[in-house]
Design a protein around this motif. Structure first.
Motif, PDB file in Angstrom:
ATOM      1  N   ILE A 244      40.073  46.477  55.887  1.00  0.00           N
ATOM      2  CA  ILE A 244      40.056  46.366  54.417  1.00  0.00           C
ATOM      3  C   ILE A 244      41.236  47.144  53.838  1.00  0.00           C
ATOM      4  O   ILE A 244      41.888  46.706  52.888  1.00  0.00           O
ATOM      5  CB  ILE A 244      38.720  46.896  53.844  1.00  0.00           C
ATOM      6  CG1 ILE A 244      37.524  46.183  54.493  1.00  0.00           C
ATOM      7  CG2 ILE A 244      38.699  46.738  52.331  1.00  0.00           C
ATOM      8  CD1 ILE A 244      37.355  44.735  54.164  1.00  0.00           C
TER       9      ILE A 244
ATOM     10  N   CYS B 183      44.212  45.895  51.294  1.00  0.00           N
ATOM     11  CA  CYS B 183      44.601  46.585  50.054  1.00  0.00           C
ATOM     12  C   CYS B 183      46.099  46.894  50.085  1.00  0.00           C
ATOM     13  O   CYS B 183      46.809  46.681  49.099  1.00  0.00           O
ATOM     14  CB  CYS B 183      43.802  47.872  49.868  1.00  0.00           C
ATOM     15  SG  CYS B 183      42.040  47.588  49.626  1.00  0.00           S
TER      16      CYS B 183
ATOM     17  N   LEU C  76      48.191  43.653  49.459  1.00  0.00           N
ATOM     18  CA  LEU C  76      48.135  43.228  48.053  1.00  0.00           C
ATOM     19  C   LEU C  76      48.858  44.226  47.158  1.00  0.00           C
ATOM     20  O   LEU C  76      49.567  43.837  46.235  1.00  0.00           O
ATOM     21  CB  LEU C  76      46.683  43.067  47.606  1.00  0.00           C
ATOM     22  CG  LEU C  76      45.895  41.982  48.341  1.00  0.00           C
ATOM     23  CD1 LEU C  76      44.439  41.994  47.884  1.00  0.00           C
ATOM     24  CD2 LEU C  76      46.492  40.603  48.113  1.00  0.00           C
TER      25      LEU C  76
ATOM     26  N   ALA D  89      32.394  35.738  50.009  1.00  0.00           N
ATOM     27  CA  ALA D  89      32.561  37.193  50.151  1.00  0.00           C
ATOM     28  C   ALA D  89      33.912  37.516  50.796  1.00  0.00           C
ATOM     29  O   ALA D  89      34.600  38.462  50.403  1.00  0.00           O
ATOM     30  CB  ALA D  89      31.423  37.775  50.982  1.00  0.00           C
TER      31      ALA D  89
ATOM     32  N   ALA E 277      36.655  35.630  50.651  1.00  0.00           N
ATOM     33  CA  ALA E 277      37.706  35.398  49.650  1.00  0.00           C
ATOM     34  C   ALA E 277      37.783  36.549  48.656  1.00  0.00           C
ATOM     35  O   ALA E 277      38.871  36.936  48.220  1.00  0.00           O
ATOM     36  CB  ALA E 277      37.450  34.087  48.913  1.00  0.00           C
ATOM     37  N   SER E 278      36.619  37.108  48.314  1.00  0.00           N
ATOM     38  CA  SER E 278      36.604  38.156  47.287  1.00  0.00           C
ATOM     39  C   SER E 278      37.386  39.390  47.717  1.00  0.00           C
ATOM     40  O   SER E 278      37.794  40.196  46.890  1.00  0.00           O
ATOM     41  CB  SER E 278      35.161  38.544  46.933  1.00  0.00           C
ATOM     42  OG  SER E 278      34.613  39.421  47.896  1.00  0.00           O
ATOM     43  N   ALA E 279      37.630  39.518  49.015  1.00  0.00           N
ATOM     44  CA  ALA E 279      38.399  40.670  49.501  1.00  0.00           C
ATOM     45  C   ALA E 279      39.893  40.534  49.198  1.00  0.00           C
ATOM     46  O   ALA E 279      40.653  41.474  49.418  1.00  0.00           O
ATOM     47  CB  ALA E 279      38.175  40.848  50.999  1.00  0.00           C
ATOM     48  N   GLY E 280      40.291  39.352  48.705  1.00  0.00           N
ATOM     49  CA  GLY E 280      41.704  39.192  48.356  1.00  0.00           C
ATOM     50  C   GLY E 280      42.457  38.253  49.287  1.00  0.00           C
ATOM     51  O   GLY E 280      43.688  38.245  49.307  1.00  0.00           O
TER      52      GLY E 280
ATOM     53  N   THR F 184      43.793  34.715  50.232  1.00  0.00           N
ATOM     54  CA  THR F 184      44.082  33.593  49.340  1.00  0.00           C
ATOM     55  C   THR F 184      44.586  32.336  50.048  1.00  0.00           C
ATOM     56  O   THR F 184      45.204  31.491  49.418  1.00  0.00           O
ATOM     57  CB  THR F 184      45.093  34.020  48.252  1.00  0.00           C
ATOM     58  OG1 THR F 184      46.247  34.584  48.883  1.00  0.00           O
ATOM     59  CG2 THR F 184      44.487  35.019  47.296  1.00  0.00           C
TER      60      THR F 184
ATOM     61  N   GLY G 268      39.700  29.585  45.119  1.00  0.00           N
ATOM     62  CA  GLY G 268      41.016  30.154  44.825  1.00  0.00           C
ATOM     63  C   GLY G 268      41.854  30.406  46.063  1.00  0.00           C
ATOM     64  O   GLY G 268      42.781  31.219  46.031  1.00  0.00           O
TER      65      GLY G 268
END
Lengths: 590, 590
Positions: free
Chosen positions: A189, A193, A196, A216, A218-221, A223, A241
């Motif tokens: 994770i 971060c 991104l 879930a 995808a929600s971590a970023g 894409t 997305g």
């Protein structure tokens, strides 16, 4: 890729006609993927970049090059490929992909990174300024793939990943496994971060997720994804997305599924890119690389400008490099395909960063002879001598036969299924059973770390005598060996040790064929791509002498011990139940 | 905007149903700008971000909020606005734009940066975590606009720009003037390189370029523009790989031009965003902000999902923030508009980063009372006392009249044209000529640097008595004053000095109206947007007492001395011929 003051000033001066451009390509039809038009234009180039596309510009150029009315389109981008699983080094890869119009390869070096760790990135990029195509790095995240279940040569730490992310050549954090997200492994994770937060993206690899898990994930970023096999999976990703990488590789061919459904149901291609993931060099030669994706999409009804856009500007925007490539517009690198047809794109010329790199059927730049550093050529080490005795498997005391749970191979698939068999015991040892097509299989730890040798049985390989071995068992890259007797297995592994990596076929103690893969034990140093293809085909032929009828026996061999490929994965540490990611016992104890 | 480990882990846990979400918005129709669909969905939110949009997700939420079947769309993005030329502080601006659905304002603080330099950015962002909308910084590049031709309070150096570029809140290097590119000013080119090399983009402002100049300008790495007035200009930009910001502000209204042509000629809206550039608060109140652009586009025939995409995901992708906002998908900020119609979007509710910020016609968050730092409230300083004598203009010796070249204002335009007039001389001084509508105009340096007072004549302001003054003469932000006598001019300037910035109308030595703009001499500290509007309207009324018939006299006044607005620009340093960027003499010497 850094933009410099001098380069920018020179471009501006050229664009205003104050100093001459290096050359102008004229008499061409420009495929403008930004305005989605095709029109007659000129392309003025200075150094590596395009100065102007204005047919009426009052500019001077030192050379005029007549393009005979051909189409000019941006060089193609493969949005995701495992360069290091192809056995081909980056220098030789040029001969395969550049003639097909690929000028950017987004490469995940996950395989070799499991051997060498982070330093491999610098090695792979050493000739970046000489290669006739661009390697864009997707920082490997599956290093290791299955921590605690396999011994690997190296890992990539959070700090190392951060360093690679900061490199110009890096475009993303590479395909990240769902387990690493859904089980919230902090290191992974944190890598997301970091990517991104430095303005780069994160590539997906959402195999086997439910919709809720995918959401879930995808929600971590994350894409994008290239793992959708069914239309519903693709649509799920678009709705969440994520960009869909439309994959067309050697084995996984998802393009018709996506294109036919999108056209039929009226979905846009705006959020799509093209990739191959894994594609053999002989397949690239025969049918094409990304141009094959483009051509196939057009054949299925996508209009040519859209299909070309998917392969160029869409990928460039997604990876946030569209100021540098992906279109033929001022300030972008002169990555140009010249071809006669835009319905079936077969490049006549390819230009990369202003240099002509392919013409008249030949790569037009000199082959790069190089010596790889010694440390990467010396990655096969045994903690203890390899002897036939290591491959013996004692039975529980007093048994005359044992029941085992073993992988049964499935034809034309990399997945296997659990099979329960009864095997004979002789002199206190569990024996093969040729009548059931059950042979011995072993994973030999080859980093000199612990001397692990995991000994198992596998059903369905069809080998009858001798042994085959390969120093790339996905993704830990230990030696996988399968044989009809322990002596040949031992001989095969020892030969790999002597070669410092590669493929071997042994019969009756004699090496009947071998192919060295000395770069990390995975990649050939051969400079001619076509010689590598010949060697691979010769190895496949040699396996037939063992009785094996599989079409690509070494590839099959390399996936048996993959702890992320269902259902069973024998590693150097034990037999992994892939679904639970737990070790199970092969031999049933009553 | 940095993504953190904890936040990401929490999102994943919520998405897997391990911990409850904060709330779920249900009974709504989701406008999915990624898949370009509208369907029934739920929006689960935890903290600032969206967890899931899956209507069937087995998730828990602490609150359920029924949306009564409304449409849910992403919050709108204004891709370019000069917040600091509106006189409104960021806190009060919320009351204007949030009710219209704008949740992200890409702001160029060029105007106030000319007064204060780089530190203003931190001041403007001080309440970033409390505001009900997001300020995305476009680093000002026109600081100064015309070096050597004007005195400004401050500049932004390459190092300062680099520091702002590295901030999370920054999305781009702001609109850069063509002169700074085409004349290759190294500082500005370096700023461009720095922005691109840290993964951010560069905004254009290509007023008055030929196609060849525009092409050279684009080649520097500039990938958008909002200055296209004619369709041909817009198409030029699209073809050069620049995104078109479709502008619809108070004065510049380019949307019908672009939309009608694009629809008629079949061009895609993929490479477009919406912006206002400059829009008065009373216009925002009356017709809307970015929702007005969307609604107008729909009215002209753009399908609603496309129009909404231009205002949301297109901008987010262009600014490379689509992992954080621009769509209602997992992991993105919960910036949500709820409305009844998607043909005419009038928000009923607006949510920003998970908080409900507008409902039932009212901004739903507390007004932010703040005190701006003393240094930014104290920016008007005179190097010498301001007296009527400073506004005298001696004639060449022995002349009874003089010929002058002066700006003549053009109705409803900010540009002016050169006018040659003969003016009387009395007691050795050049005099006004009310019969020709020629009044005295001056620029008073107000940073306490050199005491410059540039005294000129201007034709066409229609003022008959008294004087008007304003502490924002674009873009140097010195005091501009126009009057029928030197005493009233002096009095007006002194009143601005006492107020520390603002607008003043003086008649017969008496201040008949004033409006303080104490933040940098440009922006009001008033917390109620509607009070600011009232004050502006009152100032315009007061100017009528001087006989002035212009509709927005103070705005007209503020553009006379703009060294980038043709044809003549009187500054504190001299009379600038805008085309040549050279000083010329106002008074002809025979």
């Amino acid at each position: 890729m850094k933009r410099t003051l001098n380069e920018t000033n020179t471009l501006i001066d050229c664009g205003l006609g104050k100093i001459p451009c290096d050359y102008v390509l004229k008499n061409l039809k420009l495929v403008n993927v930004c305005s989605r038009e095709i029109y007659e234009a000129k392309i003025f180039v200075k150094g590596k970049r395009i100065v102007s596309i204005d047919p009426d510009a009052s500019l001077t150029a030192e050379r005029e090059i007549d393009c005979d009315g051909m189409y000019a389109l941006p060089g193609f981008i493969d949005s995701h490929m495992h360069l290091s699983s192809s056995m081909i080094n980056p220098e030789a890869m040029a001969q395969a992909i550049v003639p097909k119009g690929t000028t950017t390869l987004c490469a995940d070096f996950m395989e070799i990174a499991n051997v060498t760790g982070a330093p491999v990135v610098d090695v792979m990029l050493e000739n970046a300024d000489k290669l006739p195509y661009r390697i864009a790095i997707e920082v490997p995240t599956r290093v290791p793939t299955a921590p605690g279940l396999e011994t690997t040569g190296n890992i990539i730490s959070v700090e190392e990943a951060r360093k690679i992310l900061s490199m110009d050549a890096t475009v993303s954090l590479g395909e990240i496994a769902p387990a690493k997200i859904l089980h919230r492994t902090d290191d992974n994770i944190q890598k997301i971060c970091d990517s991104l937060n430095c303005g780069k993206i994160v590539n997906g690899h959402a195999v086997g997720c439910s919709y809720q898990e995918l959401s879930a994930y995808a929600s971590a970023g994350i894409t994008d994804d290239h793992e959708q096999v069914e239309w519903e999976e693709a649509l799920d990703r678009l709705r969440l997305g994520m960009h869909v990488f439309i994959r067309e590789g050697s084995a996984e061919r998802n393009l018709p599924m996506f294109v036919e459904n999108a056209l039929k149901l009226g979905y846009s291609f705006e959020n799509t890119c093209f990739c191959t993931d894994d594609k053999h060099v002989h397949d690239i030669e025969a049918e094409g690389h990304i141009n094959h994706n483009v051509n196939q999409a057009i054949k299925l009804g996508v209009d040519p400008i859209t299909a070309i856009s998917i392969a160029t500007i869409n990928a460039a925007k997604h990876f946030r490099v569209d100021q540098d490539y992906g279109s033929l517009t001022p300030g972008r690198y002169a990555d140009i395909i010249l071809c006669r047809s835009i319905e079936d794109i077969q490049p006549e010329q390819v230009w990369f960063e202003g240099r002509k790199v392919f013409e008249e059927g030949k790569v037009a730049v000199e082959k790069i002879e190089r010596t790889y550093p010694e440390w990467i050529r010396d990655t096969v080490h045994f903690k203890r001598p390899i002897t036939p005795e290591l491959f013996r498997l004692p039975a529980p005391a007093g048994k005359s036969s044992v029941t085992v749970t073993i992988p049964e191979l499935i034809k034309d698939q990399i997945v296997n299924k659990k099979f329960t068999a009864t095997l004979p015991v002789k002199d206190g040892l569990v024996m093969r059973d040729p009548a059931q097509d059950i042979m011995k299989f072993a994973i030999v730890e080859r980093y000199g770390k612990n001397g692990n040798v995991g000994v198992y049985f596998v059903k369905g390989f069809t080998l009858e005598r001798g042994a085959v071995a390969y120093s790339m068992s996905h993704n830990h890259q230990n030696i996988c060996v399968l044989g009809a007797n322990d002596e040949d297995m031992s001989a095969a592994v020892n030969e790999i040790g002597r070669m410092k990596g590669g493929l071997v076929t042994v019969i009756d103690g004699k090496v009947i064929a071998k192919m060295p893969l000395t770069i990390g034990g995975l990649i050939s140093e051969e400079v001619e791509a076509k010689n590598i293809v010949k060697q691979i085909l010769a190895m496949n032929e040699s396996a037939k002498v063992t009785g094996c009828t599989l079409p690509a026996p070494f590839m099959t061999l390399s996936f048996i011990g993959h702890p992320a490929v269902p259902q069973l994965a024998p590693t150097d540490m034990g037999l992994v139940d892939v679904a639970t990611q737990q070790f199970i016992s092969m031999i049933h104890e009553e």
